[in-house]
Every structure is written in structure tokens, then in C-alpha cells.
Write a protein that holds these residues in place. Structure first.
Motif, PDB file in Angstrom:
ATOM      1  N   ILE A 137       0.835  -1.202   0.000  1.00  0.00           N
ATOM      2  CA  ILE A 137       0.000   0.000   0.000  1.00  0.00           C
ATOM      3  C   ILE A 137       0.872   1.255   0.000  1.00  0.00           C
ATOM      4  N   GLY A 138       1.952   1.238   0.775  1.00  0.00           N
ATOM      5  CA  GLY A 138       2.856   2.379   0.811  1.00  0.00           C
ATOM      6  C   GLY A 138       3.559   2.622  -0.509  1.00  0.00           C
ATOM      7  N   MET A 139       3.777   1.571  -1.297  1.00  0.00           N
ATOM      8  CA  MET A 139       4.415   1.707  -2.603  1.00  0.00           C
ATOM      9  C   MET A 139       3.459   2.275  -3.650  1.00  0.00           C
ATOM     10  N   VAL A 140       2.164   2.027  -3.497  1.00  0.00           N
ATOM     11  CA  VAL A 140       1.220   2.274  -4.583  1.00  0.00           C
ATOM     12  C   VAL A 140       0.248   3.424  -4.310  1.00  0.00           C
ATOM     13  N   MET A 141      -0.319   3.475  -3.095  1.00  0.00           N
ATOM     14  CA  MET A 141      -1.352   4.479  -2.817  1.00  0.00           C
ATOM     15  C   MET A 141      -0.917   5.922  -3.100  1.00  0.00           C
ATOM     16  N   PRO A 142       0.353   6.293  -2.838  1.00  0.00           N
ATOM     17  CA  PRO A 142       0.746   7.671  -3.172  1.00  0.00           C
ATOM     18  C   PRO A 142       0.597   7.999  -4.659  1.00  0.00           C
ATOM     19  N   PHE A 143       0.749   6.997  -5.528  1.00  0.00           N
ATOM     20  CA  PHE A 143       0.557   7.252  -6.956  1.00  0.00           C
ATOM     21  C   PHE A 143      -0.920   7.489  -7.274  1.00  0.00           C
ATOM     22  N   PHE A 144      -1.811   6.721  -6.617  1.00  0.00           N
ATOM     23  CA  PHE A 144      -3.245   6.977  -6.775  1.00  0.00           C
ATOM     24  C   PHE A 144      -3.552   8.411  -6.327  1.00  0.00           C
ATOM     25  N   MET A 145      -2.998   8.759  -5.185  1.00  0.00           N
ATOM     26  CA  MET A 145      -3.206  10.086  -4.609  1.00  0.00           C
ATOM     27  C   MET A 145      -2.697  11.168  -5.562  1.00  0.00           C
ATOM     28  N   ALA A 146      -1.525  10.945  -6.165  1.00  0.00           N
ATOM     29  CA  ALA A 146      -0.944  11.936  -7.076  1.00  0.00           C
ATOM     30  C   ALA A 146      -1.784  12.095  -8.348  1.00  0.00           C
ATOM     31  N   VAL A 147      -2.352  10.989  -8.835  1.00  0.00           N
ATOM     32  CA  VAL A 147      -3.207  11.066 -10.025  1.00  0.00           C
ATOM     33  C   VAL A 147      -4.462  11.886  -9.724  1.00  0.00           C
ATOM     34  N   ALA A 148      -5.093  11.599  -8.577  1.00  0.00           N
ATOM     35  CA  ALA A 148      -6.294  12.366  -8.199  1.00  0.00           C
ATOM     36  C   ALA A 148      -5.956  13.848  -8.032  1.00  0.00           C
ATOM     37  N   HIS A 149      -4.809  14.126  -7.423  1.00  0.00           N
ATOM     38  CA  HIS A 149      -4.369  15.513  -7.225  1.00  0.00           C
ATOM     39  C   HIS A 149      -4.149  16.198  -8.577  1.00  0.00           C
ATOM     40  N   TYR A 150      -3.515  15.481  -9.494  1.00  0.00           N
ATOM     41  CA  TYR A 150      -3.263  16.028 -10.830  1.00  0.00           C
ATOM     42  C   TYR A 150      -4.584  16.332 -11.550  1.00  0.00           C
ATOM     43  N   MET A 151      -5.544  15.433 -11.407  1.00  0.00           N
ATOM     44  CA  MET A 151      -6.843  15.654 -12.039  1.00  0.00           C
ATOM     45  C   MET A 151      -7.513  16.900 -11.473  1.00  0.00           C
ATOM     46  N   TRP A 152      -7.354  17.135 -10.176  1.00  0.00           N
ATOM     47  CA  TRP A 152      -7.929  18.343  -9.581  1.00  0.00           C
ATOM     48  C   TRP A 152      -7.247  19.597 -10.128  1.00  0.00           C
ATOM     49  N   LEU A 153      -5.914  19.564 -10.218  1.00  0.00           N
ATOM     50  CA  LEU A 153      -5.183  20.725 -10.713  1.00  0.00           C
ATOM     51  C   LEU A 153      -5.534  21.032 -12.161  1.00  0.00           C
ATOM     52  N   ARG A 154      -5.784  20.000 -12.959  1.00  0.00           N
ATOM     53  CA  ARG A 154      -6.088  20.213 -14.365  1.00  0.00           C
ATOM     54  C   ARG A 154      -7.554  20.582 -14.615  1.00  0.00           C
ATOM     55  N   THR A 155      -8.476  20.021 -13.817  1.00  0.00           N
ATOM     56  CA  THR A 155      -9.911  20.232 -14.083  1.00  0.00           C
ATOM     57  C   THR A 155     -10.583  21.182 -13.109  1.00  0.00           C
ATOM     58  N   ASP A 156      -9.951  21.375 -11.934  1.00  0.00           N
ATOM     59  CA  ASP A 156     -10.518  22.214 -10.878  1.00  0.00           C
ATOM     60  C   ASP A 156     -11.846  21.664 -10.358  1.00  0.00           C
ATOM     61  N   LYS A 157     -12.039  20.353 -10.491  1.00  0.00           N
ATOM     62  CA  LYS A 157     -13.250  19.721  -9.967  1.00  0.00           C
ATOM     63  C   LYS A 157     -13.018  19.321  -8.512  1.00  0.00           C
ATOM     64  N   ALA A 158     -13.888  19.768  -7.644  1.00  0.00           N
ATOM     65  CA  ALA A 158     -13.699  19.578  -6.206  1.00  0.00           C
ATOM     66  C   ALA A 158     -13.651  18.110  -5.810  1.00  0.00           C
ATOM     67  N   VAL A 159     -14.328  17.261  -6.564  1.00  0.00           N
ATOM     68  CA  VAL A 159     -14.367  15.853  -6.196  1.00  0.00           C
ATOM     69  C   VAL A 159     -12.966  15.250  -6.174  1.00  0.00           C
ATOM     70  N   TYR A 160     -12.105  15.669  -7.101  1.00  0.00           N
ATOM     71  CA  TYR A 160     -10.742  15.120  -7.133  1.00  0.00           C
ATOM     72  C   TYR A 160      -9.910  15.627  -5.957  1.00  0.00           C
ATOM     73  N   LYS A 161     -10.144  16.864  -5.541  1.00  0.00           N
ATOM     74  CA  LYS A 161      -9.450  17.367  -4.356  1.00  0.00           C
ATOM     75  C   LYS A 161      -9.888  16.588  -3.120  1.00  0.00           C
ATOM     76  N   ASN A 162     -11.176  16.288  -3.031  1.00  0.00           N
ATOM     77  CA  ASN A 162     -11.687  15.525  -1.893  1.00  0.00           C
ATOM     78  C   ASN A 162     -11.122  14.109  -1.870  1.00  0.00           C
ATOM     79  N   VAL A 163     -11.016  13.499  -3.059  1.00  0.00           N
ATOM     80  CA  VAL A 163     -10.425  12.160  -3.149  1.00  0.00           C
ATOM     81  C   VAL A 163      -8.968  12.205  -2.695  1.00  0.00           C
ATOM     82  N   THR A 164      -8.238  13.207  -3.166  1.00  0.00           N
ATOM     83  CA  THR A 164      -6.823  13.339  -2.802  1.00  0.00           C
ATOM     84  C   THR A 164      -6.652  13.465  -1.294  1.00  0.00           C
TER      85      THR A 164
END
Length: 438
Positions: free
Chosen positions: A24-51
Motif C-alpha cells: 500500500i505504501g508503494m502504490v497508494m501515493p501514486f493513486f493520490m498523485a493522479v487524483a491531485h493532478y486531475m484536480w489541478l487540471r480540471t478544478d473539480k472539487a471531487v478530485y481534491k476531496n479524493v486526494t
């Protein structure tokens, strides 16, 4: 329970517990980074909440993994002092580098957790990526140390002495690439399916559907892509094991007799006394192909290996079958999911597909535990393959059984605490994000 079995059991318990948090420590940060990136690119609050929700989970698993990993470090010295006396100077480099990666991960995680609205938004995102990269590096370095135990290198063993030590060759031994590749992909499969399964369950319950749908999509794509790639790394690993550890391969397949065009055994119950496998499905020539890339090649059986060097056949065989079975099930689900993304969009909203992911939630980690059982039990009776026996490395101190009972209680308690914290975190997510999100 004698002290030798207690020492092995305690190590198995510690590794089995820690590997979950490592994945989980090897992988979850990448999931988190993808969600964060989606928020930065789309400005959709749902991705910030997921992050933000996932970052709290990463913090929980990081803390627990740090504790269980530290315990493992002490156990190597306390339970296996003879092993560490000789092996420590040889394979100490990957462990020291792993410590460096761990500290970088801890610092980056601190920056990420407390950097909201304080750092430049892209620098803040980058700190999350560093958490993932350093965690991945940490896992690969530990696997390199384990690979050295399966394929010792970087020294000359002369008259019972370890001479001409080369830590670089020891770290980049013949087994490190195949093991690191297989373990890394397995971590993505296990974590991807576990996270996707939890969010699929929440979708089925109708709670915060948009939040959980976006979370499910990210985890499912990672997990399913990795599951479809995993057989290729498995093929690399099988050929490597056939070359370096024929006894392990023979135990994995309960292959008692050396033969050409050897059959791949699916299922079955090994009968070690009569040297056969009962109730198995046999695929002629496939073991030869798996091991050597040729359907006619000869595969070495246990009959050409001294009996005192045989691994425990039943445990290794069953663990291997479980690993392959879980992996095959996840491959089939992955194929269905990508078919849904490509051609059958209506499947993405169907309950049956979500229920498949819910059912598959634990499969990846079951496969990981089974795979590590194959790796460790299949190497027996050696702690350093072909050089030092496990029985010769154990501590002479008495009372290890009591230590095993104590650590079992500690790990059970720790698991209960983690489950409680995750359950509370999921409930908090429900309260915080139970609103329409854009």
C-alpha cells in the motif's frame, strides 16, 4: 513448539503483516498523485476531496508500516544472528539505501499533508509524487536484499569465510530484477483491487456516489492494467527460478521426476511418500515451456536433488496454486473491465461488475502472501541459497516460543487498531463529502 519453528513462525508473521503495508505504501501515493493532478487540471472539487481522503489513508499505512518494518529489522539480528554476522556486510547496502528512501518518503509526506494552501500548487503535487517514488524505491531495495538470499553474489565463499565482498554485485544479483519487477506489479494489482473493491461497495450502497466513482476509476485502471501485465513478469520469474533454484520450481509444481516435455500441474494433492500428485489436471509440455521456453526441454525434478535439500513440497505447491488462481481471477475481471471501458459502456453502471470488484477486494493480497510463501518456503532449507542453512543461522537463545506468542498478540492488536482507524476514516469521508460535488 521448538525454538527453531518459533523463530521461523515469528519471522513469517512479521513479514506477512508488513508486506501488506509495504504494498500500500508503494502504490497508494501514486493513486493520490493522479487524483491531485486531475484536480489541478480540471478544478473539480471531487478530485481534491479524493486526494485529501486518500492522503489520510496513506498516513495511517505509513505509520503502521514504519512500526512493523522497524520490528523486522530488529528481528533479523535477534532471531538470526549467525546470518547477520556474515550477510550483513555483504547486503547491507540496499538496507542502508532503503533507510534513506524511507526518510525521504517521511519528509515528503509531511510536506504533502501540511502543504495545502502553503506551497505552490505544482510543488505541492510534486511532493506527493516523491512520496510514491521513494516508497517504490524502498520496496525495491528490500526485495533486492531478499533476492540476494535466493541468488547470493558479490563475494567468494572459501573455507567457510566470505571474502572479496562487492556490495554492488550483491545488490544487483541475478534475481533482483525478476523479483523486483514481479513484486512491484503485484503491489499495484493488490492495492488497486483492494481500493477499487472498497469504493465499489460504497457505490453499491449509494453513498457519495460521485466521490466513490472517481476513486474507483483511478484504482481500477491501475489494478486491472497491472493484473494483465503480471503474467509476463511471472514468466520471467519462472524462467529465472528454473535456472537458479530448480528445487524451488520442482516444489512449486510438485515435480518429483526429471523428464522431458514435463507437464504443468494445475491443482492436485502432492503425495510426497509415493512421489506423485493426485487429482491434478496435467498440461503436457507446458512446464518445460514455462521453465525453458521449449515444450520438449527437460525439467529437473526432486529425484535429482538430495532429500535433505528438498523444500516443503505441499506448502510450496499449494501456495503457488493459490497465487496463480487469484491472479487468473483478477485477470478475468480486468479483461471484463477494459472491455466495458472500450466497447460496453453500460457495464460500467451495472451492479454485477461492481460486485465482482467487491468480491475481488482481498484477492490481490492473498496472492501476495501466497507468493511470498513460495519465495521463502521454496528456498528452504537454505537461508542463503546453497551456502547457509536456516537451522544454522537461528539464535541459540531459548524461549523464542514466548516471543512468538507475544508478537502475535501485538500484531493482532495493531491490525485491530488499523481496521478501526480505516473504518472511522471511511465514515468521516461519508460525513464530509455527502454533498453534490463538481
Amino acid at each position: 513448539m521448538n525454538d527453531f519453528i518459533a523463530a521461523r513462525s515469528q519471522m513469517a508473521l512479521s513479514l506477512g503483516f508488513h508486506i501488506v503495508f509495504s504494498c500500500i505504501g508503494m502504490v497508494m501515493p501514486f493513486f493520490m498523485a493522479v487524483a491531485h493532478y486531475m484536480w489541478l487540471r480540471t478544478d473539480k472539487a471531487v478530485y481534491k476531496n479524493v486526494t485529501k481522503a486518500w492522503s489520510k489513508g496513506v498516513a495511517i499505512f505509513f505509520a503502521t508500516g514504519a512500526v512493523s518494518g522497524t520490528v523486522l529489522s530488529f528481528e533479523l539480528g535477534l532471531l538470526w544472528p549467525e546470518f547477520m554476522k556474515h550477510a550483513g556486510p555483504i547486503f547491507g547496502m540496499p538496507f542502508s539505501l532503503e533507510g534513506t528512501a524511507f526518510f525521504i518518503e517521511a519528509i515528503a509526506l509531511g510536506f504533502f499533508l501540511y502543504g495545502w494552501d502553503r506551497f505552490n500548487k505544482w510543488f505541492h503535487w510534486f511532493t506527493g509524487v516523491i512520496v510514491g517514488v521513494s516508497g517504490l524505491a524502498s520496496g525495491i531495495l528490500v526485495v533486492a536484499a531478499n533476492a540476494w538470499m535466493n541468488s547470493p553474489a558479490g563475494f567468494n565463499f572459501v573455507d567457510g569465510k566470505y571474502l572479496n565482498i562487492d556490495p554492488i554485485k550483491a545488490m544487483f544479483n541475478d534475481a533482483w530484477f525478476s523479483q523486483a519487477l514481479h513484486m512491484t506489479i503485484a503491489a499495484f494489482v493488490a492495492t488497486g483491487f483492494a481500493v477499487a473493491g472498497i469504493h465499489a461497495l460504497m457505490i453499491l450502497k449509494g453513498k457519495n456516489v460521485l466521490f466513490h466513482t472517481r476513486s474507483f476509476q483511478i484504482a481500477a485502471i491501475f489494478g486491472c492494467a497491472a493484473a494483465l501485465v503480471q503474467p509476463f513478469s511471472g514468466d520471467i520469474s519462472a524462467k529465472d527460478v528454473a535456472k537458479r533454484q530448480p528445487a524451488k520450481l520442482a516444489a512449486m509444481e510438485a515435480h518429483f521426476h526429471t523428464e522431458k516435455s514435463a507437464s504443468l500441474i494445475v491443482g492436485g494433492i502432492p503425495d510426497e511418500e509415493n512421489k506423485r500428485v493426485n487429482y491434478a489436471l496435467k498440461l503436457p509440455g507446458f512446464l518445460s515451456f514455462l521453465a525453458h521456453g521449449d515444450f520438449e526441454s527437460e525439467v529437473k525434478g526432486l529425484d535429482q536433488i538430495p532429500a535433505e535439500n528438498h523444500p516443503p513440497v505441499a506448502i510450496t505447491h499449494y501456495a503457488f496454486q493459490i497465487m496463480v488462481g487469484m491472479g487468473t481471477a483478477m485477470m478475468l475481471i480486468s479483461a471484463l473491465y477494459f472491455m466495458a471501458l472500450w466497447k460496453k459502456k453500460k457495464w460500467l453502471e451495472s451492479e454485477w461488475l461492481l460486485k465482482l470488484f467487491v468480491a475481488a477486494t482481498p484477492l490481490g493480497f492473498i496472492a501476495v502472501e501466497a507468493g511470498w510463501t513460495v519465495t521463502e518456503v521454496g528456498r528452504q532449507p537454505w537461508i542463503i541459497n546453497g551456502i547457509m542453512r536456516t537451522a544454522d543461522a537461528v539464535t541459540p537463545m531459548p524461549g523464542i516460543a514466548y516471543s512468538f506468542y507475544l508478537f502475535t498478540a501485538v500484531y493482532v492488536s495493531l491490525a485491530c487498531v488499523v481496521i478501526f482507524m480505516l473504518y472511522r476514516q471511511i465514515k468521516m469521508v461519508g460525513k464530509l463529502y455527502d454533498k453534490p460535488q463538481l
